[in-house]
Design an enzyme around this catalytic site. Structure first.
Site, mmCIF file in Angstrom:
data_model
loop_
_atom_site.group_PDB
_atom_site.id
_atom_site.type_symbol
_atom_site.label_atom_id
_atom_site.label_comp_id
_atom_site.label_asym_id
_atom_site.label_seq_id
_atom_site.Cartn_x
_atom_site.Cartn_y
_atom_site.Cartn_z
ATOM 1 N N TYR A 211 0.861 -1.123 0.016
ATOM 2 C CA TYR A 211 -0.056 -0.130 -0.154
ATOM 3 C C TYR A 211 0.949 1.176 -0.115
ATOM 4 O O TYR A 211 1.729 1.298 0.858
ATOM 5 C CB TYR A 211 -0.974 -0.110 1.165
ATOM 6 C CG TYR A 211 -1.654 1.080 1.449
ATOM 7 C CD1 TYR A 211 -3.054 1.373 0.538
ATOM 8 C CD2 TYR A 211 -1.634 2.256 2.382
ATOM 9 C CE1 TYR A 211 -3.836 2.577 1.015
ATOM 10 C CE2 TYR A 211 -2.263 3.317 2.527
ATOM 11 C CZ TYR A 211 -3.383 3.332 1.614
ATOM 12 O OH TYR A 211 -4.250 4.455 1.878
ATOM 13 N N ASP A 306 9.468 2.345 -0.044
ATOM 14 C CA ASP A 306 8.416 3.148 0.676
ATOM 15 C C ASP A 306 8.392 2.930 1.936
ATOM 16 O O ASP A 306 8.116 1.741 2.535
ATOM 17 C CB ASP A 306 6.921 2.800 0.181
ATOM 18 C CG ASP A 306 5.818 3.169 0.792
ATOM 19 O OD1 ASP A 306 6.130 4.111 1.798
ATOM 20 O OD2 ASP A 306 4.457 3.036 0.735
ATOM 21 N N LYS A 334 5.282 9.014 9.248
ATOM 22 C CA LYS A 334 4.901 8.568 10.738
ATOM 23 C C LYS A 334 5.845 9.107 11.497
ATOM 24 O O LYS A 334 6.003 10.078 12.131
ATOM 25 C CB LYS A 334 4.831 7.069 10.491
ATOM 26 C CG LYS A 334 3.708 6.564 9.750
ATOM 27 C CD LYS A 334 3.358 4.946 9.685
ATOM 28 C CE LYS A 334 2.248 4.650 8.713
ATOM 29 N NZ LYS A 334 1.114 4.965 9.102
#
Length: 494
Positions: A211, A306, A334
């Site tokens: 994702y 990623d 994050k």
């Protein structure tokens, strides 16, 4: 001392009598009794004041576990469904794949979360990764209070951007320049456009179950929330948006070679999670990553890791430091925002200088590089650099997942899983799980019962089989003890 023990035991008995009528709470009652017996026994033999305090807290927390109730959360969620689609601001929070209503948080601190009904949880979601130093970390909060006095957003260059940029560049092997934005999705959107701008090609290769945010080109076999909701792709994404997106199974280097052979000189870049957290927890073969590095170099394509989830989590320099393989570009988020909205993409200077205003590839953001996110990120990375941080993460996380897997085996459940530093996951299947297709073999009905049982025990886990879990510096050996005790009781009940 005696009165403390008597009060704790009295509270446990009172609560257990009140709650045994509810079948759904009986497991929690048994756990509280188990924990309280052990704690009271330890109290009788204890002599050190700090040990007494610690064990009294265990008894008190065990008593609180028996009072699990969700009336306020249920009412709040019912109202939310009339105000927001599905009652949430992000799909996986709705508990769709695990059943029941979500609990509504009131506050968080350290390793713990508290809902509006007063239930306390040991939290292994950590706001989906950023809370690696603990929720509402005092050092981060103190820094934010000082920054807040100067303003929440400038919309102009800020010296703090330089400080965080230098920290990221020093830590992440592939990053020579960095652009800050506001989310992981935004970072991946910028990286995608940059790969195309740099190479002059349009096709990209991603992997099943990885994702990279909700931008149209990435919503092809994207795992995570898409899998949780049973959506193969998202309606509203036109064919033209995904027509140049190629997809391969994770950990399948031969499939990648074939795709490159069939699209020679046409692939702008390859993007992947270097440890998958959006199909559950899936670890790559190092040979797979090394093969991707060699294939992209030979074809003139850009390799992008990623690291929104893995960056500064499985190692200070991210997965690329852990594996010893350096991509051309990296996306982050994050952890580098310390709990505030943030994203970033970076890479080789020759690639990054294509980004406006240095180059022709346009990308912008009103709140990009805002002083609050930069401040929280700077302090978080400072804490993580301290001696012993990653050793602690590795120790407690490996003990947690190894304990869960051992308990599952002893209670007769097929299970497999693992961890790297502060990231973990497991599946209710024999395994091994090397791809999204493997992950779908997990018993998701059993996972749903496991999740609810652990929630009632005061353990907050990601509400989807297809999400990784997270630990942080705030988690203690005592937290792991309590979690494994709860796991034993819930596994017995499945």
């Amino acid at each position: 001392m005696a009165s403390i023990m008597q009060n704790a035991v009295m509270n446990l008995n009172t609560v257990s009598q009140a709650s045994t009528s509810a079948e759904g709470r009986s497991v929690a009652v048994r756990s509280a009794r188990l924990t309280s017996k052990k704690s009271v026994a330890s109290l009788r033999g204890g002599s050190k004041a700090h040990g007494i305090d610690r064990k009294v807290r265990l008894v008190t927390e065990a008593a609180a576990t028996t009072a699990f109730k969700t009336e306020k959360s249920d009412a709040c969620f019912a109202e939310a469904k009339e105000l927001m689609p599905g009652g949430v601001s992000s799909p996986v929070r709705a508990f769709k794949s695990v059943g029941g209503n979500p609990v509504v948080f009131d506050k968080v601190k350290g390793a713990y979360a508290y809902d509006i009904d007063g239930n306390q949880y040991i939290d292994y979601v950590g706001t989906w990764g950023p809370a690696i130093c603990g929720h509402a970390n005092d050092e981060v909060n103190d820094a934010l209070k000082l920054a807040l006095e100067k303003g929440t957003s400038f919309g102009a260059p800020c010296e703090l951007e330089n400080v965080l940029a230098k920290a990221v560049i020093d830590a992440v092997p592939s990053v020579e320049m960095v652009r800050f934005c506001n989310s992981g999705t935004e970072a991946c959107m910028g990286a995608l456009r940059l790969m195309r701008a740099y190479t002059g090609r349009s096709k990209i290769l991603k992997f099943e179950g990885c994702y990279h945010g909700h931008a149209d080109p990435f919503l092809v076999q994207a795992g995570s929330g898409v899998a949780t909701l049973g959506l193969p792709d998202s309606p509203g994404v036109p064919e033209g948006a995904t027509g140049s997106t190629l997809c391969a199974p994770y950990n399948d280097l031969e499939a990648v070679k074939k795709i490159f052979a069939d699209n020679k000189g046409e692939i702008a870049g390859v993007i992947l999670e270097p440890v998958v957290g959006n199909s559950g927890f899936v670890v790559p073969d190092k040979e797979f990553l090394q093969g991707l590095r060699e294939i992209t170099e030979a074809d003139g394509s850009v390799l992008c890791f990623d690291e929104v989830m893995t960056g500064f989590r499985i190692a200070y320099g991210g997965a690329q430091q852990h594996w010893g393989i350096t991509p051309d570009m990296t996306t982050m988020g994050k952890v580098i925002g310390g709990g505030l909205p943030v994203g970033a993409y970076g890479g080789k200077k020759e690639i990054m200088q294509m980004v406006a205003p240095a180059g022709p590839m346009y990308q912008a953001g009103t709140l990009s590089g805002n002083p609050l996110a930069m401040t929280a990120g700077i302090k978080t990375l400072e804490i993580l650099k301290r001696e012993g941080s990653y050793e602690h993460l590795d120790k407690i996380t490996s003990r947690l997942i190894e304990g869960i897997l051992q308990i599952a085996k002893e209670e007769g459940h097929a299970a497999c899983g693992g961890s790297i530093s502060g990231m973990f996951g497991f599946f209710f299947c024999e395994g091994p799980v090397k791809s999204f297709a493997d992950a779908t073999k997990s018993d998701t009905d059993k996972f749903a019962r496991w999740h609810r049982g652990m929630l009632e025990q005061g353990i907050y886990l990601a509400p989807s089989q297809y999400e990784a879990g997270f630990t942080g510096l705030q988690h203690t050996e005592e937290d792991i003890d309590r979690t494994l005790e709860a796991a034993r009781i819930v596994m017995k009940s499945l």
